[in-house]
Design a protein around this motif. Structure first.
Motif, mmCIF file in Angstrom:
data_model
loop_
_atom_site.group_PDB
_atom_site.id
_atom_site.type_symbol
_atom_site.label_atom_id
_atom_site.label_comp_id
_atom_site.label_asym_id
_atom_site.label_seq_id
_atom_site.Cartn_x
_atom_site.Cartn_y
_atom_site.Cartn_z
ATOM 1 N N PHE A 74 14.568 -15.202 -11.446
ATOM 2 C CA PHE A 74 14.103 -14.104 -12.297
ATOM 3 C C PHE A 74 14.253 -14.471 -13.769
ATOM 4 N N LEU A 77 11.538 -16.921 -14.675
ATOM 5 C CA LEU A 77 10.217 -16.303 -14.795
ATOM 6 C C LEU A 77 10.084 -15.480 -16.062
ATOM 7 N N THR A 78 11.155 -14.803 -16.470
ATOM 8 C CA THR A 78 11.065 -14.045 -17.714
ATOM 9 C C THR A 78 11.004 -14.987 -18.916
ATOM 10 N N THR A 81 7.465 -16.152 -19.181
ATOM 11 C CA THR A 81 6.571 -15.105 -19.668
ATOM 12 C C THR A 81 6.555 -15.086 -21.189
ATOM 13 N N LYS A 92 1.515 -15.396 -11.554
ATOM 14 C CA LYS A 92 1.341 -14.241 -10.670
ATOM 15 C C LYS A 92 1.879 -14.537 -9.273
ATOM 16 N N GLN A 94 4.129 -16.799 -8.512
ATOM 17 C CA GLN A 94 5.575 -16.954 -8.601
ATOM 18 C C GLN A 94 6.265 -15.595 -8.598
ATOM 19 N N ARG A 95 5.693 -14.624 -9.294
ATOM 20 C CA ARG A 95 6.265 -13.269 -9.285
ATOM 21 C C ARG A 95 6.186 -12.648 -7.898
ATOM 22 N N ARG A 96 5.090 -12.873 -7.200
ATOM 23 C CA ARG A 96 4.963 -12.358 -5.825
ATOM 24 C C ARG A 96 5.994 -12.990 -4.898
ATOM 25 N N GLY A 99 9.343 -11.428 -5.638
ATOM 26 C CA GLY A 99 9.418 -10.079 -5.069
ATOM 27 C C GLY A 99 9.604 -10.105 -3.563
#
Length: 124
Positions: A74, A77-78, A81, A92, A94-96, A99
């Motif tokens: 996390f 990923l932030t 971003t 997108k 990677q975020r999925r 989650g």
């Protein structure tokens, strides 16, 4: 060419997903199969994969390690971003994956630690 930051993020996401699936295999899947009346499938699974007993004995370590890796993912990923990303589609996905891994971890922890006390409390 893939840069080092993206490669590190992908590796941490893959590690988090792998550990979340191991946590599901050792804890959530056997309980689900037993609840559905498939105890023989659980016995066959444990005899085919004897390492599941060891993982289930140390599930708190597995879940803690998984949570740390997902928290690191996390963070990565932030951080990605905030900077310019050439591929929005990769971010997108990677975020999925993050989650999905987090949902699997939460489901596994609920099944391993809260399902039995909750069912005993409801049976009163």
């Amino acid at each position: 060419m893939i840069d080092r930051d993206q490669l590190t993020t992908n590796a941490s996401l893959l590690g988090g997903l792998s550990l979340a699936l191991i946590g599901t295999t050792c804890c959530a899947l056997p309980i689900l199969l037993l609840a559905l009346g498939m105890g023989s499938a659980v016995a066959a699974m444990v005899s085919a994969m004897p390492w599941l007993v060891t993982v289930s004995q140390y599930k708190h370590i597995t879940f803690t390690l998984t949570a740390f890796i997902l928290a690191y993912s996390f963070y990565r990923l932030t951080k990605m971003t905030a900077c310019e990303s050439d591929s929005k589609n990769t971010l997108k996905w990677q975020r999925r994956a993050l989650g999905l891994s987090s949902a699997i971890l939460i489901l596994s922890m609920f099944t391993a630690y809260l399902l039995l006390p909750l069912s005993l409390w409801l049976a009163r």
